[in-house]
Motif scaffolding. Sequence first.
Motif, short mmCIF file in Angstrom:
data_model
loop_
_atom_site.label_atom_id
_atom_site.label_comp_id
_atom_site.label_asym_id
_atom_site.label_seq_id
_atom_site.Cartn_x
_atom_site.Cartn_y
_atom_site.Cartn_z
N ALA A 114 -6.80 2.56 0.68
CA ALA A 114 -7.65 2.28 -0.49
C ALA A 114 -8.08 0.82 -0.52
CB ALA A 114 -6.90 2.65 -1.77
N SER A 115 -7.16 -0.08 -0.20
CA SER A 115 -7.51 -1.51 -0.19
C SER A 115 -8.56 -1.82 0.86
CB SER A 115 -6.24 -2.35 0.04
OG SER A 115 -5.31 -2.15 -0.99
N ILE A 116 -8.44 -1.21 2.03
CA ILE A 116 -9.40 -1.46 3.11
C ILE A 116 -10.79 -0.95 2.72
CG2 ILE A 116 -10.00 -0.84 5.49
CD1 ILE A 116 -7.00 -0.89 6.11
N GLN A 117 -10.83 0.22 2.08
CA GLN A 117 -12.12 0.76 1.67
C GLN A 117 -12.78 -0.13 0.61
OE1 GLN A 117 -11.66 4.82 0.44
NE2 GLN A 117 -11.13 5.54 2.52
N GLU A 118 -11.96 -0.73 -0.25
CA GLU A 118 -12.50 -1.61 -1.28
C GLU A 118 -12.70 -3.04 -0.75
OE1 GLU A 118 -9.92 -1.38 -4.59
OE2 GLU A 118 -10.22 0.78 -4.92
N LYS A 119 -12.44 -3.22 0.56
CA LYS A 119 -12.60 -4.52 1.21
C LYS A 119 -11.73 -5.60 0.57
CE LYS A 119 -17.28 -3.50 2.78
NZ LYS A 119 -18.70 -3.93 2.82
N LEU A 120 -10.49 -5.18 0.26
CA LEU A 120 -9.49 -6.09 -0.27
C LEU A 120 -8.41 -6.28 0.77
CD1 LEU A 120 -9.15 -4.67 -3.89
CD2 LEU A 120 -10.50 -6.66 -3.18
N ARG A 121 -7.67 -7.36 0.62
CA ARG A 121 -6.57 -7.61 1.55
C ARG A 121 -5.40 -6.69 1.18
NH1 ARG A 121 -4.98 -11.53 5.07
NH2 ARG A 121 -2.72 -11.79 5.35
N PRO A 122 -4.97 -5.78 2.07
CA PRO A 122 -3.87 -4.86 1.73
C PRO A 122 -2.53 -5.59 1.73
CG PRO A 122 -4.56 -4.53 4.00
CD PRO A 122 -5.54 -5.52 3.41
N LYS A 123 -1.62 -5.04 0.97
CA LYS A 123 -0.27 -5.61 0.93
C LYS A 123 0.46 -5.38 2.25
CE LYS A 123 0.36 -4.98 -4.06
NZ LYS A 123 1.19 -4.34 -5.12
N LYS A 124 0.17 -4.25 2.90
CA LYS A 124 0.82 -3.92 4.16
C LYS A 124 -0.23 -3.48 5.16
CE LYS A 124 5.24 -2.33 2.24
NZ LYS A 124 6.21 -1.22 2.18
N THR A 125 0.01 -3.81 6.42
CA THR A 125 -0.85 -3.30 7.48
C THR A 125 -0.49 -1.84 7.74
OG1 THR A 125 0.70 -3.93 9.22
CG2 THR A 125 -0.92 -5.59 8.50
N ARG A 126 -1.34 -1.17 8.49
CA ARG A 126 -1.06 0.23 8.83
C ARG A 126 0.25 0.32 9.62
NH1 ARG A 126 -6.80 0.37 9.68
NH2 ARG A 126 -7.83 1.86 8.25
N ARG A 127 0.48 -0.61 10.49
CA ARG A 127 1.72 -0.58 11.30
C ARG A 127 2.94 -0.68 10.41
NH1 ARG A 127 5.76 -0.08 12.81
NH2 ARG A 127 6.81 -0.58 14.77
N GLU A 128 2.87 -1.48 9.33
CA GLU A 128 4.02 -1.62 8.44
C GLU A 128 4.25 -0.37 7.59
OE1 GLU A 128 2.73 -5.07 6.35
OE2 GLU A 128 3.90 -6.46 7.60
N CYS A 129 3.25 0.52 7.53
CA CYS A 129 3.42 1.80 6.79
C CYS A 129 4.04 2.88 7.67
CB CYS A 129 2.06 2.29 6.29
SG CYS A 129 1.25 1.17 5.13
N PHE A 130 4.23 2.58 8.97
CA PHE A 130 4.77 3.57 9.92
C PHE A 130 6.20 3.18 10.25
CE2 PHE A 130 5.15 5.65 14.11
CZ PHE A 130 4.66 6.91 13.77
N PHE A 131 7.18 4.10 9.93
CA PHE A 131 8.61 3.79 10.06
C PHE A 131 9.17 4.50 11.29
CE2 PHE A 131 7.65 2.67 5.80
CZ PHE A 131 8.58 1.73 5.41
N LEU A 132 9.85 3.68 12.12
CA LEU A 132 10.44 4.21 13.36
C LEU A 132 11.91 4.61 13.18
CD1 LEU A 132 9.05 1.53 15.83
CD2 LEU A 132 7.97 3.66 15.07
N GLY A 133 12.51 4.23 12.06
CA GLY A 133 13.95 4.45 11.89
C GLY A 133 14.30 5.88 11.54
#
Length: 840
Positions: A114-133
């Motif tokens: 949503a932040s990217i679509q609104e051209k705002l700086r997101p709190k987290k990158t897409r990579r930080e939303c992906f959990f490997l644990g």
Amino acid sequence: MPALPKKKGKAKSKAKARAKAKSKAVSDDSEEVEDGSQPGEAPGDDDGAQEEEDLDERQAQGIPERAAPSKKDSTRDLLTVFSDRLEASFPCGKGEFETLEGQWCLICRAETEASIQEKLRPKKTRRECFFLGSNSTCRGHIASFHFEEYERRCDAAKPKIPMATRCIPLEVQKARNEQTKKDGQRKLDFVKVNAPKEFTRAGVLKAVSVHVACDDQALLLADKASFRNCLVSMRPEARRADLPSSHEVRAFIHNAFVERLNDLKRDIEKAPGKVSCTADGWSADTTKYGYLGMTAHWIDVDDSGKWTLRAEVVGFRLIHGTHAGSNLGRYFVGLCDRVGIMSRSDSKLYTVTLDNTSSNNKICDTIASQHNLRQLPTWSAFENQLGCLEHVVNLATIDVMGYITKLAAVETATAIWEYDPSEPTNRVLGGSLDTIAAIRTLAIKIQASGQRIQYFEGQQLECGITKPLKITLHSNVRWGSAYNMLDRAYKLRQAIDLFTSGADRLYGPITTIRSNGRITKKIAWSAFTLTSADWARVHEAKTILADSNCVLHHFSAEQQPTLYRALPALEDLQTLWEAKLKNPMYVLYHAAIQCGLDKLNKYYSRFDEKPAYVLALVLHPYFKIQYIKLAWGGMVEQAAEIADGNLDAKNWQAEAELIVDNAMAEYWRTRPQQPTVSSSRPPPAASDEDREDSFLSEFDRHRLTLLTDGTDSHWQSELRRYLKDVPADVTRDTDIVAWWSVHAKLYPTLARIALDILPSQASSVPCERVFSSAKLTATDRRARLGAIIFEELQIMKAAWCPQLIDHAKSNSQEIEVVEEEFESIFAADEELEGWDQEDM
């Protein structure tokens, strides 16, 4: 409590007295060998006295652990926030991508997108939303950032998804635990509904598991494509993940079994009275494994004081080793330990009802020895062991039929050899008891061929029988089968006569006799034609067996007490057969009837020595002591018998009263004690509210003193009031559990005895029903079922079957009710319209 001394006779029947005296000559060790016993194993292994051993690991097996939930079930809560585990590629340099395996946090990813679509700086990158644990890492993320949304989604799911403790922040857990302590109760994680309202995976899993257990289906049913298609046809968009697998069905049944045992244990430990049991051995035809089946019976008392008699299957354990009584007894104790009937420190076991095999005496000796080994209150192997009365009546019936068929076989064989087939009027039947043997022969021969069965059914249709029947075959191991065979044959007598008159033309002779390999004689079907006199003999034999067949039904109930019926039912059967013994109409059967009476009297002289039978009679408000006085005799009858030369005559009324007095005194001594109030100590200072009625407070203290008085006058007064009262609304069939539920406060000591006595079973029929059900499970197609799952299926089948509801039928009935209501409204409207037209 002392047992009644062995009786020499009764005033009501001299025939009974002679039979009792005769039965004394029979050794107590010569018990009948019943169906289900293991010939050659017992009693020899149990004769030697040896020190009682403790239970081994197999015998003492307790409640098993719950099965671990499947991966789908264990991560249902997690998938409300996270995606399934998948692979995703992320840029790691100039034109290069790195493929990783993990899970998306759906909430964080949605916020980032949503932040990217609104051209705002997101709190987290897409990579930080992906959990490997692992799952624990994901749950920790939920507890730190998304708990409120996680809780909302779990609550909104249908059915509601229980939250994982790891997902709840520690401060929230502490606050909720404190609130739980204040409320005094714990919130339920689900809401119980009467019928399913929509398709849910959990609902399908439970429905399939119940279907597998109750309908004796294969555990692999859930994996069958044809069965899955049935489920998909009701929800076409269902995917494989929406439907349960056979592994999940197996785990669900196991966990339900564990919960069932825990529920039974809690209910038994909470029950105010003792627990009575029935037990028996059973062998599966497919695997030849031996099992010990066990049912428990007790009375529940709810907060309102209502009594409910419970009858539950509590064990179906595989037996390892010998089937001798000592080994079976330890398995029995192990099952008692598992559900809380016994423990290392306490025992609620009262009576045990077993069949009449000799090894069962050793089972009870072992139970008593285990009580002594654990230093529990004494449990009497003699007084607390009850014999199965249905077995006793069946043994008497077997003796009656044994005499008839033995004599009939000789007479029929003689008649066959004297039969001349060249004379068309010659008959095999000689006009004696061979008529009964002829009925069984015809039943076997007719049912040996499909063509004969069809022809016999056609003869029944010609006689006006719209639904053709078969002649039931007599078997000694099936109770009531002798009566059923004769009763069915008598109903079909016209069809049988038609069959025997035309069978020779269609099928040739019924049998041939060979000598040295050569046919010497052919016996025609017409030789077995029964005349009206033959059918009269069948009716007479049926009438004799009807008496015992009627008594069998007295002991088949599980939801009502049956022990009080024991002695009256046996005495009624004795009286009926003694009357036929004197009736010239049954002269042909007098010897057979005497065989049955001898068997009844052999066991009758043992049963009425058990205190439980006497107490059960006295506790029934219809019988009480008056029945014993009338049927067995009191002081007057004792004097009359002594005058007739029976110097051993007893005052049976006094003997019964002694048993009741001893029981009352024992229960009075062990009654719950009221708090004592010392009269020498001044009463504590009372508040203004307490001073409003100081006289009543003094009386309360006086009454407490009376309740804690140890004298016998109180229970004697209670007993006199009970015996003196003759309620007019009580009959033989009165629900005595409900009666004592109402009168428990009026007769508190007797009510405590009733809590222990009423659940005692007069027969082992509850176990026999379990075995009949188990036979449907142990088929050739299910021969690979292990002993553990086999027990789980039997326990859960017994628990689930009484609770089955036809939801489709219930839904249909609701629709019909609505239609009936509208029809009545339409009819009323038409009637009002007619009145309006008349007024005009």
